[in-house]
Design a protein around this motif. Sequence first.
Motif, PDB file in Angstrom:
ATOM      1  N   SER A   1       0.891  -1.038  -0.073  1.00 44.30           N
ATOM      2  CA  SER A   1       0.107   0.066  -0.166  1.00 44.30           C
ATOM      3  C   SER A   1       0.728   1.448  -0.112  1.00 44.30           C
ATOM      4  O   SER A   1       0.260   2.363   0.120  1.00 44.30           O
ATOM      5  CB  SER A   1      -0.938  -0.029   1.267  1.00 44.30           C
ATOM      6  OG  SER A   1      -0.144  -0.112   2.474  1.00 44.30           O
TER       7      SER A   1
ATOM      8  N   ASP B   1       0.367   3.294   3.421  1.00 42.13           N
ATOM      9  CA  ASP B   1      -0.894   3.672   3.530  1.00 42.13           C
ATOM     10  C   ASP B   1      -1.829   2.719   4.659  1.00 42.13           C
ATOM     11  O   ASP B   1      -2.051   1.488   4.337  1.00 42.13           O
ATOM     12  CB  ASP B   1      -1.889   3.756   2.399  1.00 42.13           C
ATOM     13  CG  ASP B   1      -3.338   4.339   2.336  1.00 42.13           C
ATOM     14  OD1 ASP B   1      -3.329   4.908   3.935  1.00 42.13           O
ATOM     15  OD2 ASP B   1      -4.048   4.678   1.627  1.00 42.13           O
TER      16      ASP B   1
ATOM     17  N   THR C   1      -4.501   2.633   5.752  1.00 44.85           N
ATOM     18  CA  THR C   1      -6.009   2.251   5.430  1.00 44.85           C
ATOM     19  C   THR C   1      -6.324   1.106   4.370  1.00 44.85           C
ATOM     20  O   THR C   1      -7.266   0.707   4.304  1.00 44.85           O
ATOM     21  CB  THR C   1      -6.872   3.657   4.504  1.00 44.85           C
ATOM     22  OG1 THR C   1      -6.035   3.633   3.371  1.00 44.85           O
ATOM     23  CG2 THR C   1      -6.801   4.924   5.473  1.00 44.85           C
ATOM     24  N   VAL C   2      -5.032   0.423   4.031  1.00 39.00           N
ATOM     25  CA  VAL C   2      -5.028  -0.883   3.563  1.00 39.00           C
ATOM     26  C   VAL C   2      -6.086  -1.857   4.432  1.00 39.00           C
ATOM     27  O   VAL C   2      -6.453  -2.638   4.034  1.00 39.00           O
ATOM     28  CB  VAL C   2      -3.816  -1.303   3.163  1.00 39.00           C
ATOM     29  CG1 VAL C   2      -2.954  -1.567   4.266  1.00 39.00           C
ATOM     30  CG2 VAL C   2      -4.019  -2.357   2.431  1.00 39.00           C
TER      31      VAL C   2
ATOM     32  N   SER D   1      -9.545  -1.577   3.417  1.00 38.81           N
ATOM     33  CA  SER D   1      -9.553  -1.424   1.966  1.00 38.81           C
ATOM     34  C   SER D   1     -10.877  -2.512   1.557  1.00 38.81           C
ATOM     35  O   SER D   1     -11.254  -2.347   0.418  1.00 38.81           O
ATOM     36  CB  SER D   1      -8.355  -1.868   1.380  1.00 38.81           C
ATOM     37  OG  SER D   1      -7.907  -3.092   1.536  1.00 38.81           O
ATOM     38  N   ASN D   2     -11.223  -3.454   2.433  1.00 41.83           N
ATOM     39  CA  ASN D   2     -12.277  -4.238   1.840  1.00 41.83           C
ATOM     40  C   ASN D   2     -13.108  -4.844   3.272  1.00 41.83           C
ATOM     41  O   ASN D   2     -12.527  -4.497   4.358  1.00 41.83           O
ATOM     42  CB  ASN D   2     -11.696  -5.440   1.023  1.00 41.83           C
ATOM     43  CG  ASN D   2     -10.734  -6.339   1.849  1.00 41.83           C
ATOM     44  OD1 ASN D   2     -11.230  -6.981   3.049  1.00 41.83           O
ATOM     45  ND2 ASN D   2      -9.198  -6.462   1.702  1.00 41.83           N
TER      46      ASN D   2
END
Length: 504
Positions: A458, A461, A463-464, A467-468
């Motif tokens: 990522s 990042d 926020t990975v 991410s799902n």
Amino acid sequence: MDELYALAGGFAVAFTWYNVALMILGITLGVVIGVLPGLGGANGVAILLPLTFSMEPTSAIIMLTSIYWGALFGGAITAILFNIPGEPWSVATTFDGHPMAQRGRADEALVAAFTSSFVGAIFAVALITFLAPVVAKFALRFGPAEFFAVQFLTFASFIGMGRGSPAKTLASMCLGFALACVGLDGVTGSLRMTFGHDELLNGFKFLVAVIGLFGIGEILTSMEDGLKFSGADAKLKMDAVIRTWRQLPKMFFTFLRSCIVGCWMGITPGGATPASFMGYGLAKRFSKNGNNFGKGELEGVVAPETAAHAAGTAALLPMLTLGIPGSPTAAVLLGGLLIWGLQPGPLLFVEQKDFVWGLIASMYLGNVVGLIMVLTCVPLFAAILRVPFSIIAPVIVVICAIGAYTVNNAMFDVWMMLVFGVMGYLFTKLGYPLPPLVLALVLGDQAESSFRQAMLVSQGDVTVFWSNWLSGSIMTLGVILAFWPLVSGLMARFGKSGRTASAA
């Protein structure tokens, strides 16, 4: 249906004379370990793990899990006859088991305890049989972010669901992470915290640490307590077995409730000890004889033993499918799998089918063999407690030293075992839990690797991890559990201040 065919193949693997002999030997050693206070399932498996290095992985894991089953059975013997919990999860069994023994009903209490243990374990094994392949197939979709999310949830569970101080749990876990970082960095290849000692290039040996923390640490604590054994004798006659078995069907809902509680606490991972107390508390609340609990009620023996054994067995589910141990003993078994070159996780069900299903089949056989052995040999196992602890303790220490030395044939490991033993003793005296430290020591490298791989993918990042929906939901649940002690404390404080204001 595929699971049943695979299980049939597993029985063909497990049901050989060699594996059955190892099973009987393991259960015998396990019951002895369970009977002796100061030891336990995790300790016994850790101490005897070096004996399996020359075995095939399937035979080795069958012997080690049989030691675990035996320790689960053996803890009830001392709890009922001597009022000394051989295992932490046997504490709740003493509440009604020992009063029954004092009234001359030790045989009924023992039969109920052994049968309940068997029922709880078989329920959990059946759950593993049908649920493990589903979880493993689902986990094949996991990437670094998902694996770290699961590992983070496991660490957070110890903080949010632990019975002790969250701060002490976190401190113990952080020390485990620090110990796991010693040695070569798996990503960059640089040395970390070796301080010029070549012996630390590969880090602290997991087995040496566990033998010291659990084996030596518990022995030091037991020696300080000055254990003296005195209790009732017990002989199990067939009429007592039949008489007790006739009463057990009336407790169907107690069995079912304790099985569900135990499996949940084993998977989450809460552990067998809180599961036994929770099972006992729920049984006391819902039983029509709740007022008699603590005075020698048979249901008060059934509930904690069922829950404890269901939890202890169910803890192997996340270990096999995700590589996440649900208990200290599962963590030791995980270390054994890694030593044998096996990587627990979803691919284990694809690459090592014979191993996995042979292990699951041995769980059924091991508990059947264990039930028969404890029902027929209780007087022999109880007689072990007639041996002075001053003789037992040095023997255990020597066994621990031999186990630590055989890891690398180096005296350095024996000295490190003693250091970890003192650490385990100090942790026990100061009220710091050992399971979080062991968990971090086992999973620290894997969690770090998963985190760094996710960060590389990522490009830094964070926020990975959200991410799902899969990794995001697991991480969110982990964050909630990690901060749950703080949230619950604030809620309790605001609730108390609100009641005070309304009263005024």
